[in-house]
Design an enzyme around this catalytic site. Structure first.
Site, mmCIF file in Angstrom:
data_model
loop_
_atom_site.group_PDB
_atom_site.id
_atom_site.type_symbol
_atom_site.label_atom_id
_atom_site.label_comp_id
_atom_site.label_asym_id
_atom_site.label_seq_id
_atom_site.Cartn_x
_atom_site.Cartn_y
_atom_site.Cartn_z
ATOM 1 N N ARG A 102 72.422 21.860 13.381
ATOM 2 C CA ARG A 102 73.170 22.760 14.274
ATOM 3 C C ARG A 102 74.289 21.921 14.866
ATOM 4 O O ARG A 102 74.032 20.952 15.581
ATOM 5 C CB ARG A 102 72.268 23.351 15.357
ATOM 6 C CG ARG A 102 73.057 24.085 16.415
ATOM 7 C CD ARG A 102 72.248 25.024 17.257
ATOM 8 N NE ARG A 102 71.893 26.227 16.522
ATOM 9 C CZ ARG A 102 71.567 27.393 17.080
ATOM 10 N NH1 ARG A 102 71.549 27.512 18.392
ATOM 11 N NH2 ARG A 102 71.241 28.426 16.350
ATOM 12 N N HIS A 129 76.928 31.149 10.614
ATOM 13 C CA HIS A 129 75.507 31.143 10.957
ATOM 14 C C HIS A 129 74.778 31.859 9.815
ATOM 15 O O HIS A 129 74.281 32.982 9.969
ATOM 16 C CB HIS A 129 75.311 31.865 12.291
ATOM 17 C CG HIS A 129 74.000 31.562 12.965
ATOM 18 N ND1 HIS A 129 73.039 30.741 12.404
ATOM 19 C CD2 HIS A 129 73.490 31.988 14.160
ATOM 20 C CE1 HIS A 129 71.993 30.665 13.233
ATOM 21 N NE2 HIS A 129 72.253 31.405 14.296
ATOM 22 N N GLN A 132 71.174 33.316 10.203
ATOM 23 C CA GLN A 132 71.146 34.560 10.966
ATOM 24 C C GLN A 132 71.545 35.728 10.069
ATOM 25 O O GLN A 132 70.891 36.779 10.055
ATOM 26 C CB GLN A 132 72.108 34.449 12.168
ATOM 27 C CG GLN A 132 72.112 35.674 13.060
ATOM 28 C CD GLN A 132 70.821 35.835 13.829
ATOM 29 O OE1 GLN A 132 70.357 34.910 14.465
ATOM 30 N NE2 GLN A 132 70.228 37.020 13.783
ATOM 31 N N ASP A 222 77.662 40.093 19.666
ATOM 32 C CA ASP A 222 77.234 38.725 19.995
ATOM 33 C C ASP A 222 78.002 38.341 21.257
ATOM 34 O O ASP A 222 78.922 39.061 21.683
ATOM 35 C CB ASP A 222 77.568 37.798 18.806
ATOM 36 C CG ASP A 222 77.120 36.352 19.023
ATOM 37 O OD1 ASP A 222 76.270 36.106 19.899
ATOM 38 O OD2 ASP A 222 77.622 35.460 18.306
ATOM 39 N N CYS A 262 72.161 38.995 17.654
ATOM 40 C CA CYS A 262 71.475 37.789 17.160
ATOM 41 C C CYS A 262 70.692 37.106 18.272
ATOM 42 O O CYS A 262 69.793 36.314 17.983
ATOM 43 C CB CYS A 262 72.492 36.824 16.558
ATOM 44 S SG CYS A 262 73.828 36.388 17.691
ATOM 45 N N ARG A 290 63.862 35.937 11.721
ATOM 46 C CA ARG A 290 64.422 34.594 11.504
ATOM 47 C C ARG A 290 63.371 33.688 10.856
ATOM 48 O O ARG A 290 63.680 32.870 10.004
ATOM 49 C CB ARG A 290 64.905 33.996 12.839
ATOM 50 C CG ARG A 290 66.136 34.665 13.436
ATOM 51 C CD ARG A 290 67.364 34.481 12.551
ATOM 52 N NE ARG A 290 67.575 33.087 12.210
ATOM 53 C CZ ARG A 290 68.212 32.196 12.974
ATOM 54 N NH1 ARG A 290 68.745 32.576 14.117
ATOM 55 N NH2 ARG A 290 68.356 30.932 12.583
#
Ligand code: CP
Ligand code: NVA
Length: 307
Positions: A102, A129, A132, A222, A262, A290
């Site tokens: 990340r 991402h 996701q 988001d 998300c 996830r």
């Protein structure tokens, strides 16, 4: 060597294969079966930013199938100047079956892909991402059935999550619309990359959130300021105010439309409590998936054809 660093690297067949693995293993785990498919495997996570879902879903995914994981901050890993990125990647690659990153800059993901010598997973960078987006396809498939021909409207910042979703939609025959203010939409060169990859892709952008959600099967949002953009918080709050997903906006979408996020959410900023906690919301199912999607990704990277 396979990597899961960007949706752009995947083909439609790859996405179908990962979704099938994820769905199959989800159904086995849901029945209480936890096959030791990853026994003896080690996953290393190196994170420059906080995470709840990405970290825990990957760690749980691997542990439930008999593998183990190690979590390092970038400082723990020596990425703050202790040694070169290439050396960290080369060394970690000798200990690990997968490395999940990340990062602030996607350049770090590219450097690990170049040097690690093991599959690298992008657990969020400034560019995308993909974990996701893949997981969201699983949730959409469970909720809406076949994905081809369905429409996803993303209302908000044309950020990392939006970028990966745009590619994910193109690869599965879904229509993707982004409603964002001028200056926060997807870059023309990025849209061109998707069009080159999937000439039939149906992607559009507008500044009008109401136009975007009309006809949408799913409405997604988001945060307005992503991790690393905290200094822009006040400015973004003003710019994005007309893009809040609230009951009035959802009323412009078809009755069957689902709300997606998300997470983490800034409640009553980009989405109201009423919508996030309401009957159309599938945000918690997205979060659970996830973990199931993570297993699909881990197995696909090891070339496991069927769980
Ligand atoms: N959606 C998501 O990636 O959440 P985390 O930041 O908690 O990992
Ligand atoms: N766009 C958000 C997503 C968090 C999961 C961020 O990058 O902070």
């Amino acid at each position: 060597m396979k990597h899961f660093d960007s949706m752009v690297r995947l083909s439609s067949a790859d996405v179908s294969e990962i979704l099938k693995l994820a769905a199959d293993i989800k159904s086995r785990v849901r029945q209480g079966d936890r096959p030791r498919l990853l026994g003896g495997r080690v996953m290393t996570l190196v994170f420059e930013k906080p995470s709840l879902r990405t970290r825990v879903s990957f760690e749980a995914a691997v542990a439930q199938l008999g593998g183990s994981s190690l979590f390092l901050t970038n400082a723990d890993a020596g990425l703050s100047g202790r040694e070169s990125v290439a050396d960290v990647a080369r060394v970690l690659g000798t200990y690990s079956d997968w490395i999940v990153l990340r990062t602030f800059s996607h350049k770090l993901v590219d450097q690990f892909v170049q040097h690690a010598g093991c599959p690298v997973i992008n657990g969020l960078s400034d560019q995308g991402h993909p974990c996701q987006a893949l997981s969201d396809l699983l949730t959409l498939q469970e909720t809406l059935g076949a994905l081809a021909g369905k429409t996803l409207a993303f209302v908000g910042d044309g950020n990392n999550v939006a970028r990966s979703l745009a590619v994910a939609c193109a690869l599965t025959g879904m229509k993707f619309t982004l409603a964002a203010p001028a200056g926060y939409q997807l870059a023309a060169d990025f849209l061109e990359i998707i069009k080159q990859k999937v000439p039939t892709a149906e992607l559009s952008q507008t500044t009008d959130p109401r136009a975007a959600v009309a006809g949408a099967d799913a409405v997604y949002t988001d945060v307005w300021a992503s991790m690393g953009q905290e200094a822009e918080q006040d400015k973004r709050k003003q710019v994005f105010a007309p893009y809040q997903v609230n009951a009035a906006l959802m009323a412009r979408a078809p009755k069957h439309a689902r709300f997606m996020h998300c997470l983490p959410a800034r409640r009553n900023m980009e989405v109201t409590d009423e919508v996030l906690d309401g009957p159309s919301s599938i945000a918690i199912a997205q979060a659970e998936n996830r973990m199931h999607a993570a297993r699909g990704i881990l197995l696909w990277l090891l070339d496991v054809k069927s769980p």
